[in-house]
Design a protein around this motif. Structure first.
Motif, PDB file in Angstrom:
ATOM      1  N   GLY A  78       4.060   7.725  13.372  1.00 23.06           N
ATOM      2  CA  GLY A  78       3.380   8.405  12.274  1.00 23.06           C
ATOM      3  C   GLY A  78       3.277   7.527  11.043  1.00 23.06           C
ATOM      4  O   GLY A  78       2.211   7.424  10.426  1.00 23.06           O
ATOM      5  N   ILE A  79       4.371   6.873  10.686  1.00 18.61           N
ATOM      6  CA  ILE A  79       4.345   6.074   9.464  1.00 18.61           C
ATOM      7  C   ILE A  79       3.483   4.831   9.661  1.00 18.61           C
ATOM      8  O   ILE A  79       2.709   4.448   8.776  1.00 18.61           O
ATOM      9  CB  ILE A  79       5.778   5.705   9.032  1.00 18.61           C
ATOM     10  CG1 ILE A  79       6.507   6.981   8.608  1.00 18.61           C
ATOM     11  CG2 ILE A  79       5.766   4.712   7.880  1.00 18.61           C
ATOM     12  CD1 ILE A  79       7.973   6.801   8.354  1.00 18.61           C
ATOM     13  N   MET A  80       3.576   4.225  10.863  1.00 20.29           N
ATOM     14  CA  MET A  80       2.771   3.026  11.084  1.00 20.29           C
ATOM     15  C   MET A  80       1.274   3.344  11.107  1.00 20.29           C
ATOM     16  O   MET A  80       0.473   2.706  10.415  1.00 20.29           O
ATOM     17  CB  MET A  80       3.188   2.334  12.384  1.00 20.29           C
ATOM     18  CG  MET A  80       4.135   1.186  12.096  1.00 20.29           C
ATOM     19  SD  MET A  80       5.207   0.706  13.444  1.00 20.29           S
ATOM     20  CE  MET A  80       4.195   0.681  14.840  1.00 20.29           C
ATOM     21  N   LEU A  81       0.908   4.360  11.878  1.00 17.02           N
ATOM     22  CA  LEU A  81      -0.501   4.755  11.924  1.00 17.02           C
ATOM     23  C   LEU A  81      -0.975   5.205  10.549  1.00 17.02           C
ATOM     24  O   LEU A  81      -2.071   4.851  10.097  1.00 17.02           O
ATOM     25  CB  LEU A  81      -0.688   5.909  12.910  1.00 17.02           C
ATOM     26  CG  LEU A  81      -0.798   5.544  14.386  1.00 17.02           C
ATOM     27  CD1 LEU A  81      -0.907   6.806  15.224  1.00 17.02           C
ATOM     28  CD2 LEU A  81      -2.029   4.678  14.592  1.00 17.02           C
ATOM     29  N   GLY A  82      -0.122   5.981   9.881  1.00 20.07           N
ATOM     30  CA  GLY A  82      -0.479   6.470   8.563  1.00 20.07           C
ATOM     31  C   GLY A  82      -0.708   5.327   7.590  1.00 20.07           C
ATOM     32  O   GLY A  82      -1.634   5.362   6.784  1.00 20.07           O
ATOM     33  N   ALA A  83       0.142   4.291   7.683  1.00 15.10           N
ATOM     34  CA  ALA A  83      -0.021   3.139   6.793  1.00 15.10           C
ATOM     35  C   ALA A  83      -1.344   2.428   7.086  1.00 15.10           C
ATOM     36  O   ALA A  83      -2.079   2.061   6.163  1.00 15.10           O
ATOM     37  CB  ALA A  83       1.153   2.183   6.972  1.00 15.10           C
ATOM     38  N   ARG A  89      -9.589   2.420   2.473  1.00 13.66           N
ATOM     39  CA  ARG A  89     -10.357   3.577   2.056  1.00 13.66           C
ATOM     40  C   ARG A  89     -11.400   3.959   3.098  1.00 13.66           C
ATOM     41  O   ARG A  89     -11.665   5.118   3.349  1.00 13.66           O
ATOM     42  CB  ARG A  89     -11.035   3.269   0.725  1.00 13.66           C
ATOM     43  CG  ARG A  89     -11.893   4.402   0.242  1.00 13.66           C
ATOM     44  CD  ARG A  89     -12.366   4.163  -1.144  1.00 13.66           C
ATOM     45  NE  ARG A  89     -11.256   4.189  -2.084  1.00 13.66           N
ATOM     46  CZ  ARG A  89     -11.406   3.978  -3.387  1.00 13.66           C
ATOM     47  NH1 ARG A  89     -12.584   3.715  -3.876  1.00 13.66           N
ATOM     48  NH2 ARG A  89     -10.381   4.011  -4.191  1.00 13.66           N
ATOM     49  N   ARG A  90     -11.950   2.930   3.758  1.00 16.50           N
ATOM     50  CA  ARG A  90     -12.986   3.203   4.747  1.00 16.50           C
ATOM     51  C   ARG A  90     -12.384   3.957   5.944  1.00 16.50           C
ATOM     52  O   ARG A  90     -12.924   4.954   6.399  1.00 16.50           O
ATOM     53  CB  ARG A  90     -13.612   1.895   5.209  1.00 16.50           C
ATOM     54  CG  ARG A  90     -14.940   2.119   5.876  1.00 16.50           C
ATOM     55  CD  ARG A  90     -15.646   0.816   6.155  1.00 16.50           C
ATOM     56  NE  ARG A  90     -15.956   0.058   4.960  1.00 16.50           N
ATOM     57  CZ  ARG A  90     -15.993  -1.285   4.929  1.00 16.50           C
ATOM     58  NH1 ARG A  90     -15.708  -1.980   6.010  1.00 16.50           N
ATOM     59  NH2 ARG A  90     -16.304  -1.911   3.825  1.00 16.50           N
ATOM     60  N   ALA A  91     -11.238   3.475   6.407  1.00 16.80           N
ATOM     61  CA  ALA A  91     -10.598   4.149   7.541  1.00 16.80           C
ATOM     62  C   ALA A  91     -10.273   5.596   7.183  1.00 16.80           C
ATOM     63  O   ALA A  91     -10.431   6.501   7.994  1.00 16.80           O
ATOM     64  CB  ALA A  91      -9.318   3.418   7.942  1.00 16.80           C
ATOM     65  N   ARG A  92      -9.847   5.786   5.932  1.00 19.16           N
ATOM     66  CA  ARG A  92      -9.540   7.156   5.497  1.00 19.16           C
ATOM     67  C   ARG A  92     -10.764   8.048   5.586  1.00 19.16           C
ATOM     68  O   ARG A  92     -10.700   9.173   6.071  1.00 19.16           O
ATOM     69  CB  ARG A  92      -9.024   7.128   4.072  1.00 19.16           C
ATOM     70  CG  ARG A  92      -7.556   6.940   3.978  1.00 19.16           C
ATOM     71  CD  ARG A  92      -6.970   7.452   2.695  1.00 19.16           C
ATOM     72  NE  ARG A  92      -7.720   7.178   1.490  1.00 19.16           N
ATOM     73  CZ  ARG A  92      -7.404   6.233   0.605  1.00 19.16           C
ATOM     74  NH1 ARG A  92      -6.370   5.461   0.820  1.00 19.16           N
ATOM     75  NH2 ARG A  92      -8.109   6.085  -0.484  1.00 19.16           N
ATOM     76  N   ALA A  93     -11.893   7.544   5.118  1.00 16.90           N
ATOM     77  CA  ALA A  93     -13.101   8.359   5.097  1.00 16.90           C
ATOM     78  C   ALA A  93     -13.519   8.765   6.506  1.00 16.90           C
ATOM     79  O   ALA A  93     -14.016   9.861   6.731  1.00 16.90           O
ATOM     80  CB  ALA A  93     -14.234   7.598   4.407  1.00 16.90           C
ATOM     81  N   HIS A 143      -1.521  10.602   2.894  1.00 16.95           N
ATOM     82  CA  HIS A 143      -1.666  11.237   1.589  1.00 16.95           C
ATOM     83  C   HIS A 143      -0.946  10.437   0.506  1.00 16.95           C
ATOM     84  O   HIS A 143      -1.478  10.222  -0.579  1.00 16.95           O
ATOM     85  CB  HIS A 143      -1.097  12.649   1.671  1.00 16.95           C
ATOM     86  CG  HIS A 143      -1.558  13.516   0.562  1.00 16.95           C
ATOM     87  ND1 HIS A 143      -2.843  13.986   0.491  1.00 16.95           N
ATOM     88  CD2 HIS A 143      -0.927  13.971  -0.533  1.00 16.95           C
ATOM     89  CE1 HIS A 143      -2.979  14.701  -0.607  1.00 16.95           C
ATOM     90  NE2 HIS A 143      -1.831  14.712  -1.248  1.00 16.95           N
ATOM     91  N   GLY A 144       0.259   9.986   0.843  1.00 17.43           N
ATOM     92  CA  GLY A 144       1.020   9.211  -0.124  1.00 17.43           C
ATOM     93  C   GLY A 144       0.307   7.920  -0.505  1.00 17.43           C
ATOM     94  O   GLY A 144       0.280   7.528  -1.664  1.00 17.43           O
ATOM     95  N   PHE A 145      -0.301   7.277   0.491  1.00 17.34           N
ATOM     96  CA  PHE A 145      -1.029   6.041   0.219  1.00 17.34           C
ATOM     97  C   PHE A 145      -2.232   6.292  -0.675  1.00 17.34           C
ATOM     98  O   PHE A 145      -2.511   5.534  -1.584  1.00 17.34           O
ATOM     99  CB  PHE A 145      -1.497   5.408   1.530  1.00 17.34           C
ATOM    100  CG  PHE A 145      -0.472   4.500   2.134  1.00 17.34           C
ATOM    101  CD1 PHE A 145       0.854   4.866   2.154  1.00 17.34           C
ATOM    102  CD2 PHE A 145      -0.837   3.286   2.672  1.00 17.34           C
ATOM    103  CE1 PHE A 145       1.812   4.043   2.698  1.00 17.34           C
ATOM    104  CE2 PHE A 145       0.120   2.445   3.218  1.00 17.34           C
ATOM    105  CZ  PHE A 145       1.436   2.828   3.236  1.00 17.34           C
ATOM    106  N   SER A 146      -2.954   7.386  -0.388  1.00 13.45           N
ATOM    107  CA  SER A 146      -4.174   7.611  -1.169  1.00 13.45           C
ATOM    108  C   SER A 146      -3.828   8.122  -2.560  1.00 13.45           C
ATOM    109  O   SER A 146      -4.637   8.025  -3.477  1.00 13.45           O
ATOM    110  CB  SER A 146      -5.092   8.595  -0.448  1.00 13.45           C
ATOM    111  OG  SER A 146      -4.441   9.816  -0.281  1.00 13.45           O
ATOM    112  N   PRO A 173       6.800   2.219  -0.860  1.00  9.58           N
ATOM    113  CA  PRO A 173       7.727   2.812  -1.837  1.00  9.58           C
ATOM    114  C   PRO A 173       7.113   3.973  -2.603  1.00  9.58           C
ATOM    115  O   PRO A 173       7.800   4.964  -2.868  1.00  9.58           O
ATOM    116  CB  PRO A 173       8.023   1.639  -2.788  1.00  9.58           C
ATOM    117  CG  PRO A 173       7.742   0.422  -2.007  1.00  9.58           C
ATOM    118  CD  PRO A 173       6.662   0.771  -1.046  1.00  9.58           C
ATOM    119  N   SER A 174       5.813   3.868  -2.937  1.00 11.36           N
ATOM    120  CA  SER A 174       5.257   4.954  -3.737  1.00 11.36           C
ATOM    121  C   SER A 174       4.994   6.189  -2.886  1.00 11.36           C
ATOM    122  O   SER A 174       4.958   7.306  -3.402  1.00 11.36           O
ATOM    123  CB  SER A 174       3.977   4.505  -4.454  1.00 11.36           C
ATOM    124  OG  SER A 174       2.887   4.605  -3.601  1.00 11.36           O
ATOM    125  N   ALA A 175       4.824   5.988  -1.579  1.00  7.50           N
ATOM    126  CA  ALA A 175       4.648   7.152  -0.707  1.00  7.50           C
ATOM    127  C   ALA A 175       5.980   7.700  -0.220  1.00  7.50           C
ATOM    128  O   ALA A 175       6.020   8.719   0.465  1.00  7.50           O
ATOM    129  CB  ALA A 175       3.765   6.782   0.487  1.00  7.50           C
TER     130      ALA A 175
END
Lengths: 255, 256
Positions: A78-83, A89-93, A143-146, A173-175
């Protein structure tokens, strides 16, 4: 202050004692048939007997192992894929809307699908646990990354950091607060799915044990199993909130 | 408008590609499997269970159980939470017990309730209600504690009785939080309902998907799976819209 928490503890213990007393009164006066509802003393004896020489200890270890393995798999993936998804930004969209669409799907609904592919096996249970616990981790990381301060991305561009460095030094760290909260949620889900999986696929463990106990009306064994499951949940979330406090000390300081 | 179109085609791209690829792969390999089905076969299976009424019956059973369990669980839990939030002494006395009972996974209660009530809607409703009880207690208790203390002082000055204090001060103040608690609970109720049906209860959508698997009808199984997802999504959509309608300020703050 210290006295206050002392008083709170005493009151709490008093409350617990009252709870057990009410439980005892209900069973002593046979308000519910003892076949279904054991007295506290009988539950306690069953618990001790099962843990000392009986099968309960082995079953507990089995369930805990299953839960932890599935949870670790889910957390790593989860954390690796999420990262990976979150940092671009493109992958997120492209990917995030599909994930949001899949999120409300109950993890247990995947059990029949997993059975169709893997049969009633340990792997099936593990896959179900990992799949179910994956979602909170994945979505929290994205979510934390964005939600990261956009200036930090700009800073990283100025400094010429590579994408991996951005993930490791800034985004993770920020997420972290969100990820840690989702780790706890994931552990709860893992325990639930481990129990469900054991019940359905008849794998060794507490889930199967309490189901069999209920079918043969051994209510004391059933309640002993439930007590252990509660303890597993309590210890797991307790350890994780300890880790949370340690890892997020910097946050408390900057606030 | 154009921006909205751009984001929506991006969002739709991945699912569409996956579905088309699955269909192509199934057609090319002339898929005949006990665990996989082509998208077209899934759609056909969906309409066939829709036509013979079994899908609607199962959905109604599941939704009714989830709804009843949700109302009972959130109602009882919120009531207890409000009382604990108002009376510090009761809270201190019960806190330890609640903290010990709360981590018991709700599925562990399935065998107990099954033994007491047998199979059927009643058993499922009780399990769902029990599963929602503790989260509702905690949310309501926190909400009551966060009520502006001056309001409580005002109620003391006005010498409001307990019922009047509850209905005039506390309830209006915590209504948005109670609704959020209900929203979270509704999604969870559906999950618990399906879980109970898959594990034990011969009833509803969970049982439907389990039967489709055991009868080796993968198309029907996936049709049920997707339908369960759609229902969960619709429920959360309706509740979200209701929240935006009734508590606009609160809904905005939450999605931040």
């Amino acid at each position: 202050m210290k006295q206050l928490s002392m008083q709170k503890l005493l009151l709490g213990l008093l409350g617990l004692a009252t709870f057990i007393l009410v439980w005892k009164v209900i069973t002593d006066f046979k308000l519910v048939s003892p076949i279904f509802f054991p007295s506290p003393a009988r539950t306690w004896t069953a618990l001790l007997k099962g843990l000392a020489g009986g099968p309960l200890l082995a079953q507990t270890l089995e369930t805990v192992q299953r839960m932890l393995l599935g949870w670790l798999l889910a957390s790593l993936a989860g954390i690796m894929l999420g990262a990976l998804i979150g940092v671009s930004r493109r992958a997120r969209a492209f990917i995030a809307p599909t994930l949001e669409l899949l999120r409300p799907l109950p993890a247990s609904a995947m059990i029949p699908i997993a059975i169709a592919f893997l049969g009633f096996s340990d792997q099936m249970v593990l896959v179900v646990i990992a799949f179910g616990a994956l979602w909170p981790m994945l979505l929290a990381t994205i979510h934390g990354f964005s939600a990261m301060e956009p200036r930090l991305y700009e800073v990283s561009a100025v400094l010429g950091l590579s994408r991996l460095q951005v993930i490791r030094k800034l985004a993770l760290p920020s997420a972290m607060p969100m990820i840690l909260a989702s780790l706890r949620l994931g552990l709860t889900i893992s325990l639930i799915l481990a129990v469900v999986g054991e019940m359905l696929a008849s794998r060794e463990g507490l889930g199967q044990s309490i189901l069999l106990a209920s079918r043969s009306f051994r209510s004391a064994d059933l309640f002993a199993g439930i007590v252990i499951l509660g303890a597993i949940g309590l210890v797991g979330s307790g350890l994780l909130s300890l880790a949370e406090q340690r890892l997020l000390r910097w946050q408390a300081v900057t606030r | 408008m154009r921006a909205a179109f751009r984001t929506s085609w991006r969002a739709a791209l991945l699912p569409v590609v996956v579905i088309v690829a699955a269909q192509v792969a199934a057609t090319v390999t002339q898929l005949e499997s006990d665990s996989l089905a082509s998208p077209l076969a899934i759609v056909a299976a969906f309409f066939s269970v829709l036509k013979d009424g079994s899908l609607m019956r199962a959905s109604l059973d599941t939704l009714m159980a989830a709804f009843c369990g949700c109302v009972i669980g959130v109602g009882a839990g919120s009531l207890l939470g409000i009382l604990l939030g108002l009376f510090r002494l009761a809270d201190d006395a019960l806190d330890l017990t609640i903290e010990l009972l709360r981590p018991v996974p709700v599925v562990a209660l399935i065998p107990v309730v099954m033994m007491l009530l047998g199979f059927g809607a009643r058993m499922e409703i009780v399990i769902i209600a029990l599963g929602l009880l503790w989260p509702s207690v905690v949310l309501a208790r926190t909400a009551v504690r966060e009520v502006e203390p001056r309001l409580m002082e005002v109620s003391a000055v006005l010498q409001l009785g307990f019922p009047a204090r509850l209905s005039k001060i506390v309830l209006p103040a915590i209504l948005p939080q109670l609704f959020m608690s209900l929203k979270l609970a509704a999604g969870y109720a559906l999950v618990v309902a399906v879980t109970v049906e898959i594990t034990a209860n011969p009833f509803g959508l969970g049982y439907g998907i389990m039967m489709a698997q055991q009868a080796l009808r993968p198309a029907e199984m996936f049709a049920y799976l997707i339908w369960i997802g759609v229902i969960g999504w619709l429920v959360s959509l309706v509740l979200m819209a209701a929240q935006r309608r009734f508590f606009p300020a609160f809904a905005k703050g939450e999605t931040r």
